[in-house]
Design a protein around this motif. Structure first.
Motif, PDB file in Angstrom:
ATOM      1  N   ALA A  53      74.272  39.432 -62.172  1.00  0.00           N
ATOM      2  CA  ALA A  53      75.362  39.206 -61.220  1.00  0.00           C
ATOM      3  C   ALA A  53      75.391  37.748 -60.825  1.00  0.00           C
ATOM      4  N   ASN A  78      82.091  39.805 -58.858  1.00  0.00           N
ATOM      5  CA  ASN A  78      81.438  41.084 -58.577  1.00  0.00           C
ATOM      6  C   ASN A  78      80.425  41.440 -59.662  1.00  0.00           C
ATOM      7  N   LYS A 108      78.918  36.409 -51.159  1.00  0.00           N
ATOM      8  CA  LYS A 108      78.877  37.851 -51.357  1.00  0.00           C
ATOM      9  C   LYS A 108      77.941  38.543 -50.368  1.00  0.00           C
ATOM     10  N   PHE A 140      76.700  42.526 -49.984  1.00  0.00           N
ATOM     11  CA  PHE A 140      76.736  43.832 -50.627  1.00  0.00           C
ATOM     12  C   PHE A 140      75.814  44.814 -49.907  1.00  0.00           C
ATOM     13  N   TRP A 169      73.522  51.234 -53.642  1.00  0.00           N
ATOM     14  CA  TRP A 169      74.821  51.432 -54.275  1.00  0.00           C
ATOM     15  C   TRP A 169      74.944  52.869 -54.748  1.00  0.00           C
ATOM     16  N   ARG A 214      74.428  48.506 -62.237  1.00  0.00           N
ATOM     17  CA  ARG A 214      74.489  48.858 -60.821  1.00  0.00           C
ATOM     18  C   ARG A 214      73.545  50.009 -60.477  1.00  0.00           C
ATOM     19  N   ASP A 226      85.826  45.495 -59.299  1.00  0.00           N
ATOM     20  CA  ASP A 226      85.669  45.986 -57.925  1.00  0.00           C
ATOM     21  C   ASP A 226      84.226  45.789 -57.476  1.00  0.00           C
ATOM     22  N   GLU A 227      84.034  45.892 -56.171  1.00  0.00           N
ATOM     23  CA  GLU A 227      82.692  45.769 -55.615  1.00  0.00           C
ATOM     24  C   GLU A 227      81.966  47.111 -55.708  1.00  0.00           C
TER      25      GLU A 227
END
Length: 396
Positions: A157, A163, A268, A270, A274, A355, A382-383
């Motif tokens: 990343a 993203n 960023k 986050f 996730w 992810r 997209d995130e």
């Protein structure tokens, strides 16, 4: 024809119970010419098993790019921005990447000098080694005897402006043979891990979350991580811990006014965990080297406050404190029984859910050991999704 899945060959060091759903070999299909139905099966399998292996396949840069893009059709540029990382000479990633000219989303990585390769007349490649990034190194004597370290545990990343990619594909073209090595953690635990030469090591973000004690699960589902602007430039002067899981807090990072031009709105932030879009499971996904701040929400109404950390929320800006808390949460997840070190063969294609896992380069090569891989990942459209309110209520 449906795809056929088989378990990955796990090393003796692996805790089999923790790998029941992790990793599959895909057999009997060509990853460069999947039918729509097979492609959908591959997508589902990746999100369910985190790492997929295709053995003995021929994959062009165009086909690798197309397969990677199929996971996120709206994505286009390489995960760090086409050619941006290579041209930013202050970036810690600068020496590691060479772009395939006709498919700039695909990078040539490896070791040694490669000639006449996909439009590159000559490419001088260097396998990243802990000797250039860690604060301490194994002794030359130990290195000669096969002792090594993890290089840098990470997610692919940019961590600024773009993203995180949904999937990374790695294709082994030239794989040098050599004696196995032993990863030494060198953090006082005495832990070691036998690995094949030049392995790519993976750990499950789901397992990293699952094994946390309840009070740290509570923090994880309530927390967000704020990354430094241009984090690979910011961290370049600093040095890493011996486990490769984060940076020593010696104050060596570049001050913000010495970074390339940056904008606050491109920084960023986050979630720490996730949510898997297929399984609904939570994966602990933090790049510890680039983390600068942690923001923790208060406990939700009705949650048990006794023994809770940061029950009223917190904004941690002390870099040492941020790093120590993240290390406490992530270190159990890289214990030897939880690591899958892939034993590369030529024409292996590995897809991993970027992810859902953390991974690292491992080991070191001699200058005359030529290794050539193609890597592709695309900055996502997209995130990543964080925990739902229901997840927070459940785990907080």
């Amino acid at each position: 024809m449906a795809i056929e899945l088989a378990p990955l060959p796990l090393p003796a060091s692996a805790d089999q119970s923790k790998f029941a759903d992790f990793g599959r070999e895909v057999k009997g299909v060509d990853p460069g010419s999947l039918s729509p139905e097979q492609l959908e099966d591959v997508k589902q399998a990746l999100y369910q098993h985190s790492v997929l292996l295709f053995r003995g396949v021929n994959v062009t840069p165009e086909a690798q790019y197309a397969l990677t893009k199929a996971f996120d059709p709206q994505s286009e540029s390489y995960g760090h921005g086409n050619n941006k990382t290579e041209s930013t000479k202050k970036s810690i990633l600068h020496p590691d990447l060479k772009t395939i000219p006709r498919v700039p989303q695909v990078q040539l990585i490896g070791n040694g000098v490669v000639y006449d390769h996909e439009g590159l007349a000559e490419a001088k490649l260097k396998h990243p080694s802990h000797t250039t990034f860690h604060k301490t190194q194994v002794s030359p004597e130990d290195e000669a005897n096969g002792v090594t370290r993890f290089y840098r545990w990470h997610i692919d990343a940019a961590l600024y402006d773009l993203n995180p990619p949904k999937v990374t594909t790695l294709y082994g073209i030239t794989v040098p043979k050599g004696s196995p090595q032993v990863v030494r953690y060198d953090d006082g635990t005495g832990e070691e891990l036998p690995v094949p030469l030049g392995t790519t090591a993976f750990v499950s973000g789901k397992t990293m979350f699952d094994i946390l004690p309840q009070e740290l699960k509570s923090v994880a589902v309530r927390a967000k991580v704020k990354y430094a602007p241009h984090p690979y430039v910011w961290m370049a002067p600093a040095r890493a811990l011996p486990t490769g899981l984060g940076i020593e807090s010696d104050g060596l990072e570049l001050p913000s006014d010495e970074l390339p031009e940056w904008e606050v709105e491109r920084v960023k932030v986050f979630p720490v965990v996730w949510k898997n879009p297929v399984t609904g499971e939570l994966h602990f996904e933090v790049h510890p080297c680039g983390a600068q701040e942690l923001l923790v929400e208060p406990l939700p109404q009705g949650a048990k406050r006794e023994g809770a950390l940061f029950p009223d929320g917190a904004h941690l800006t002390n870099l040492k404190e941020v790093r120590e808390l993240l290390y406490k949460m992530q270190r159990p997840g890289i214990a030897p029984p939880l690591v899958y070190p892939h034993d590369w063969l030529e024409n292996d294609l590995v897809l991993f859910h970027n992810r859902g896992v953390l991974h690292t380069v491992v080991g070191a090569f001699k200058p005359d050991q030529v290794r050539a891989f193609h890597q592709c990942n695309l900055a996502a459209s997209d995130e990543p999704l964080g925990p739902t309110p229901e997840d927070v209520q459940k785990w907080a």
